[in-house]
Scaffold this motif. Structure first.
Motif, PDB file in Angstrom:
ATOM      1  N   UNK A   2      -7.219 -16.829  -8.409  1.00 24.26           N
ATOM      2  CA  UNK A   2      -8.501 -16.260  -8.531  1.00 24.26           C
ATOM      3  C   UNK A   2      -8.135 -14.821  -9.164  1.00 24.26           C
ATOM      4  N   UNK A   3      -9.202 -14.263  -9.799  1.00 21.88           N
ATOM      5  CA  UNK A   3      -8.918 -12.925 -10.379  1.00 21.88           C
ATOM      6  C   UNK A   3      -9.662 -12.019  -9.256  1.00 21.88           C
ATOM      7  N   UNK A   4      -8.736 -10.758  -8.565  1.00 22.33           N
ATOM      8  CA  UNK A   4      -9.154  -9.897  -7.763  1.00 22.33           C
ATOM      9  C   UNK A   4      -9.620  -8.846  -8.464  1.00 22.33           C
ATOM     10  N   UNK A   5     -11.031  -8.543  -8.031  1.00 23.79           N
ATOM     11  CA  UNK A   5     -11.984  -7.783  -8.546  1.00 23.79           C
ATOM     12  C   UNK A   5     -12.126  -6.404  -7.474  1.00 23.79           C
ATOM     13  N   UNK A   6     -12.296  -5.670  -7.834  1.00 26.47           N
ATOM     14  CA  UNK A   6     -12.336  -4.390  -7.009  1.00 26.47           C
ATOM     15  C   UNK A   6     -13.697  -4.556  -5.988  1.00 26.47           C
ATOM     16  N   UNK A  44     -10.002  15.488   3.080  1.00 25.40           N
ATOM     17  CA  UNK A  44      -9.651  14.335   3.650  1.00 25.40           C
ATOM     18  C   UNK A  44     -10.500  12.962   3.137  1.00 25.40           C
ATOM     19  N   UNK A  45     -11.137  12.951   1.964  1.00 25.57           N
ATOM     20  CA  UNK A  45     -11.739  11.789   1.604  1.00 25.57           C
ATOM     21  C   UNK A  45     -11.039  11.279   0.117  1.00 25.57           C
ATOM     22  N   UNK A  46     -11.245  10.112  -0.043  1.00 28.06           N
ATOM     23  CA  UNK A  46     -10.446   9.464  -1.156  1.00 28.06           C
ATOM     24  C   UNK A  46     -10.717  10.036  -2.528  1.00 28.06           C
ATOM     25  N   UNK A  47      -9.633  10.200  -3.149  1.00 26.66           N
ATOM     26  CA  UNK A  47      -9.980  10.823  -4.534  1.00 26.66           C
ATOM     27  C   UNK A  47      -9.458   9.951  -5.683  1.00 26.66           C
ATOM     28  N   UNK A  48      -9.183   8.645  -5.454  1.00 29.60           N
ATOM     29  CA  UNK A  48      -8.806   7.791  -6.461  1.00 29.60           C
ATOM     30  C   UNK A  48      -9.872   6.612  -6.706  1.00 29.60           C
ATOM     31  N   UNK A  49     -10.375   6.725  -8.024  1.00 22.75           N
ATOM     32  CA  UNK A  49     -11.295   5.767  -8.420  1.00 22.75           C
ATOM     33  C   UNK A  49     -10.509   4.337  -8.529  1.00 22.75           C
ATOM     34  N   UNK A  50     -11.548   3.060  -8.248  1.00 22.54           N
ATOM     35  CA  UNK A  50     -10.725   1.882  -8.311  1.00 22.54           C
ATOM     36  C   UNK A  50     -10.035   1.748  -9.391  1.00 22.54           C
ATOM     37  N   UNK A  51     -10.536   2.012 -10.905  1.00 20.84           N
ATOM     38  CA  UNK A  51      -9.827   1.634 -12.017  1.00 20.84           C
ATOM     39  C   UNK A  51      -8.599   2.340 -11.982  1.00 20.84           C
ATOM     40  N   UNK A  57       0.497   2.924  -9.348  1.00 19.91           N
ATOM     41  CA  UNK A  57       1.542   2.494  -8.506  1.00 19.91           C
ATOM     42  C   UNK A  57       0.966   1.917  -7.130  1.00 19.91           C
ATOM     43  N   UNK A  58       0.035   2.459  -6.606  1.00 15.00           N
ATOM     44  CA  UNK A  58      -0.814   2.197  -5.219  1.00 15.00           C
ATOM     45  C   UNK A  58      -1.029   0.527  -5.239  1.00 15.00           C
ATOM     46  N   UNK A  59      -1.911   0.271  -5.921  1.00 16.51           N
ATOM     47  CA  UNK A  59      -2.567  -1.194  -5.947  1.00 16.51           C
ATOM     48  C   UNK A  59      -1.887  -1.812  -7.131  1.00 16.51           C
ATOM     49  N   UNK A  60      -1.974  -1.315  -8.386  1.00 16.14           N
ATOM     50  CA  UNK A  60      -1.308  -1.798  -9.478  1.00 16.14           C
ATOM     51  C   UNK A  60      -2.421  -3.206  -9.936  1.00 16.14           C
ATOM     52  N   UNK A  61      -1.938  -3.668 -11.194  1.00 16.57           N
ATOM     53  CA  UNK A  61      -2.769  -4.649 -11.974  1.00 16.57           C
ATOM     54  C   UNK A  61      -2.823  -5.983 -10.893  1.00 16.57           C
ATOM     55  N   UNK A  64      -2.329  -5.497  -5.159  1.00 13.80           N
ATOM     56  CA  UNK A  64      -1.285  -5.555  -3.905  1.00 13.80           C
ATOM     57  C   UNK A  64      -2.206  -5.259  -2.565  1.00 13.80           C
ATOM     58  N   UNK A  65      -3.178  -4.092  -2.572  1.00 15.69           N
ATOM     59  CA  UNK A  65      -3.848  -3.582  -1.508  1.00 15.69           C
ATOM     60  C   UNK A  65      -5.194  -4.312  -1.277  1.00 15.69           C
ATOM     61  N   UNK A  66      -5.445  -5.521  -2.216  1.00 12.93           N
ATOM     62  CA  UNK A  66      -6.723  -6.129  -2.136  1.00 12.93           C
ATOM     63  C   UNK A  66      -6.722  -6.920  -0.897  1.00 12.93           C
TER      64      UNK A  66
END
Length: 99
Positions: A2-6, A44-51, A57-61, A64-66
């Motif tokens: 299945x496709x993993x969507x944010x 202290x809040x997240x600064x990384x957009x999902x895209x 390298x964190x989540x990647x195509x 990995x973090x899904x």
């Protein structure tokens, strides 16, 4: 596979639906709120957009973090009790009680 969507991820923080109307253009993006995502050291809040997380390298195509979010359940509606209408005169409805 299945496709993993944010948008289906447990860790996504979606913007408020009216946030995009603040200045007439898009000002809010879905953010990755995973504990290992990039965090602003000052606020202290997240600064990384999902895209960006999916390209970096964190989540990647391969996402990995899904983690699958629980299915959405709409809120249950509570029936209202019927209210007896208040009978008022014609002039009272137009001018209020001071007449």
């Amino acid at each position: 596979m299945t496709t993993k969507l944010c948008k289906d991820c447990k860790h996504v923080k979606l913007p408020h639906p009216l946030a995009n109307f603040a200045y007439g253009h898009v000002v809010a993006f879905p953010m990755c709120a995973h504990p290992t995502a990039t965090v602003d050291p000052v606020y202290g809040h997240t600064v990384e957009k999902c895209e960006m997380a999916r390209m970096g390298p964190n989540c990647g195509p391969d996402a990995k973090l899904f983690e699958q979010a629980p299915p959405y359940e709409p809120p249950k509606l509570v029936p209202l009790e019927p209210v007896e209408p208040i009978r008022t005169g014609f002039l009272e409805r137009i001018f209020g009680r001071w007449f």
